[in-house]
Design a protein around this motif. Structure first.
Motif, PDB file in Angstrom:
ATOM      1  N   GLY A   1      63.091 -38.122  68.315  1.00  7.16           N
ATOM      2  CA  GLY A   1      61.707 -37.951  68.733  1.00  7.16           C
ATOM      3  C   GLY A   1      61.318 -38.831  69.907  1.00  7.16           C
ATOM      4  O   GLY A   1      62.006 -39.800  70.250  1.00  7.16           O
TER       5      GLY A   1
ATOM      6  N   TYR B   1      59.645 -32.104  64.211  1.00  8.14           N
ATOM      7  CA  TYR B   1      59.324 -31.210  65.334  1.00  8.14           C
ATOM      8  C   TYR B   1      60.079 -29.892  65.186  1.00  8.14           C
ATOM      9  O   TYR B   1      59.526 -28.816  65.442  1.00  8.14           O
ATOM     10  CB  TYR B   1      59.677 -31.893  66.645  1.00  8.14           C
ATOM     11  CG  TYR B   1      59.557 -30.999  67.862  1.00  8.14           C
ATOM     12  CD1 TYR B   1      58.342 -30.848  68.524  1.00  8.14           C
ATOM     13  CD2 TYR B   1      60.666 -30.288  68.345  1.00  8.14           C
ATOM     14  CE1 TYR B   1      58.235 -30.029  69.636  1.00  8.14           C
ATOM     15  CE2 TYR B   1      60.558 -29.475  69.455  1.00  8.14           C
ATOM     16  CZ  TYR B   1      59.346 -29.338  70.091  1.00  8.14           C
ATOM     17  OH  TYR B   1      59.247 -28.517  71.182  1.00  8.14           O
TER      18      TYR B   1
ATOM     19  N   LEU C   1      65.551 -34.271  69.511  1.00  4.43           N
ATOM     20  CA  LEU C   1      64.293 -33.857  68.905  1.00  4.43           C
ATOM     21  C   LEU C   1      64.211 -34.325  67.450  1.00  4.43           C
ATOM     22  O   LEU C   1      65.205 -34.334  66.735  1.00  4.43           O
ATOM     23  CB  LEU C   1      64.156 -32.339  68.980  1.00  4.43           C
ATOM     24  CG  LEU C   1      64.256 -31.754  70.387  1.00  4.43           C
ATOM     25  CD1 LEU C   1      64.324 -30.235  70.342  1.00  4.43           C
ATOM     26  CD2 LEU C   1      63.076 -32.204  71.245  1.00  4.43           C
ATOM     27  N   HIS C   2      63.020 -34.694  67.047  1.00  2.00           N
ATOM     28  CA  HIS C   2      62.803 -35.154  65.675  1.00  2.00           C
ATOM     29  C   HIS C   2      62.874 -33.961  64.721  1.00  2.00           C
ATOM     30  O   HIS C   2      62.386 -32.872  65.041  1.00  2.00           O
ATOM     31  CB  HIS C   2      61.433 -35.829  65.570  1.00  2.00           C
ATOM     32  CG  HIS C   2      61.248 -36.637  64.332  1.00  2.00           C
ATOM     33  ND1 HIS C   2      61.059 -36.078  63.089  1.00  2.00           N
ATOM     34  CD2 HIS C   2      61.236 -37.989  64.145  1.00  2.00           C
ATOM     35  CE1 HIS C   2      60.914 -37.036  62.189  1.00  2.00           C
ATOM     36  NE2 HIS C   2      61.030 -38.215  62.807  1.00  2.00           N
TER      37      HIS C   2
ATOM     38  N   ARG D   1      58.534 -27.483  62.849  1.00  2.00           N
ATOM     39  CA  ARG D   1      57.379 -26.785  63.428  1.00  2.00           C
ATOM     40  C   ARG D   1      57.782 -25.831  64.548  1.00  2.00           C
ATOM     41  O   ARG D   1      57.060 -24.877  64.849  1.00  2.00           O
ATOM     42  CB  ARG D   1      56.364 -27.802  63.971  1.00  2.00           C
ATOM     43  CG  ARG D   1      55.797 -28.744  62.942  1.00  2.00           C
ATOM     44  CD  ARG D   1      54.637 -29.554  63.524  1.00  2.00           C
ATOM     45  NE  ARG D   1      55.026 -30.343  64.676  1.00  2.00           N
ATOM     46  CZ  ARG D   1      55.466 -31.595  64.625  1.00  2.00           C
ATOM     47  NH1 ARG D   1      55.595 -32.185  63.446  1.00  2.00           N
ATOM     48  NH2 ARG D   1      55.782 -32.253  65.725  1.00  2.00           N
ATOM     49  N   ASN D   2      58.928 -26.107  65.188  1.00  2.00           N
ATOM     50  CA  ASN D   2      59.393 -25.296  66.319  1.00  2.00           C
ATOM     51  C   ASN D   2      60.862 -24.924  66.102  1.00  2.00           C
ATOM     52  O   ASN D   2      61.754 -25.426  66.797  1.00  2.00           O
ATOM     53  CB  ASN D   2      59.236 -26.081  67.623  1.00  2.00           C
ATOM     54  CG  ASN D   2      57.812 -26.498  67.891  1.00  2.00           C
ATOM     55  OD1 ASN D   2      57.016 -25.749  68.470  1.00  2.00           O
ATOM     56  ND2 ASN D   2      57.466 -27.714  67.469  1.00  2.00           N
TER      57      ASN D   2
END
Length: 281
Positions: free
Chosen positions: A213, A255, A251-252, A258-259
């Protein structure tokens, strides 16, 4: 989770469940606030602003104005003195266990007093790869271990995809105490906790560092770039002892939940990590 929209309107029960899954399970104030009453309260212009001074008032010598009482001082927030103390305690720790004890005894970060547990680390401290996120969530706070909720389950699958698990990786967070309601840590809180995570990395001395993140990457890689610009590109983390550790920002997992379309980007990053570990032997 099923859709939270039903006939064009949010289903309150599913909306509450969504917020609970996201970790937003606490109010940020002790007492509820009626925002509607505040909005409805009429506002009155100060009478002195609309009145003209009378002739008598104009002819009377002006009196010295009584000084207005000073507003109450704001509540104390963590300051540089606490950050300096954190740096001193972190430097004194010669082992990870000593560092954990120093952090458990440290009272200079306000987050400690709202969290249930210190979330120090999980996994193998002698592993070749160390992963660092931002801060614990609700599940992590309850168990005292990082990445054990939904994000942690996804992280476990990501590690397994390149042949790693919690016995061959070491996992921690920049912030070891959960912020209330999973809010974003303040710059004060981050600066106070910075010496602890930097010393933790130094003592673990991994061959590869993975920042999960944007907040973790910005702090540990000394950059202001966003995570989508940073990810996939090797950077370096410099310890206080002068050791340079190759670092991969990615990327976390929260995240990615959600994506999900961006999971392919994280997969490429983890393949880079696997290749670098193989190269380093």
């Amino acid at each position: 989770m099923t859709s939270i929209m039903r006939h064009g309107q949010p289903d309150p029960r599913e909306l509450l469940a969504f917020y609970a899954d996201a970790g937003a399970d606490e109010a940020l104030a002790e007492e509820p606030v009626n925002r509607f009453a505040q909005a409805a309260a009429p506002t009155r212009a100060p009478e002195t602003a609309s009145r003209q001074p009378s002739d008598a008032a104009q002819s009377t010598p002006a009196r010295a104005a009584t000084p207005a009482p000073r507003p109450a001082a704001p509540a104390a927030v963590p300051d540089e003195a606490q950050a300096a103390l954190a740096r001193e305690l972190a430097a004194q720790a010669g082992t990870l266990e000593e560092l954990r004890r120093q952090m458990a005894a440290f009272d200079g970060c306000n987050l400690k007093f709202t969290a249930k547990n210190l979330v120090f680390a999980d996994g193998n401290p002698e592993a070749e790869v160390m992963l660092v996120g931002e801060a614990p969530g609700r599940d992590e706070d309850l168990e005292g271990l990082p990445f054990v909720g939904r994000s942690g389950q996804l992280l476990d699958r990501m590690l397994a995809a390149i042949g790693l698990d919690r016995k061959s990786a070491y996992i921690a967070n920049v912030i070891p105490w959960r912020p209330p309601g999973n809010r974003t840590p303040t710059p004060h809180e981050t600066e106070i906790c910075r010496p602890f995570i930097e010393r933790q990395i130094e003592l673990a001395n991994p061959k590869v560092l993975v920042t999960l993140g944007g907040p973790s990457a910005k702090l540990l890689l000394n950059t202001t770039d966003g995570i989508l610009r940073l990810r996939g590109n090797w950077r370096t983390h410099q310890t206080k002892a002068g050791v340079t550790i190759p670092a991969m920002p990615t990327l976390h997992p929260a995240y990615l939940l959600r994506n999900p379309a961006h999971k392919k980007l994280a997969w490429r990053d983890f393949l880079e990590i696997k290749a670098r570990l193989a190269q380093l032997g």
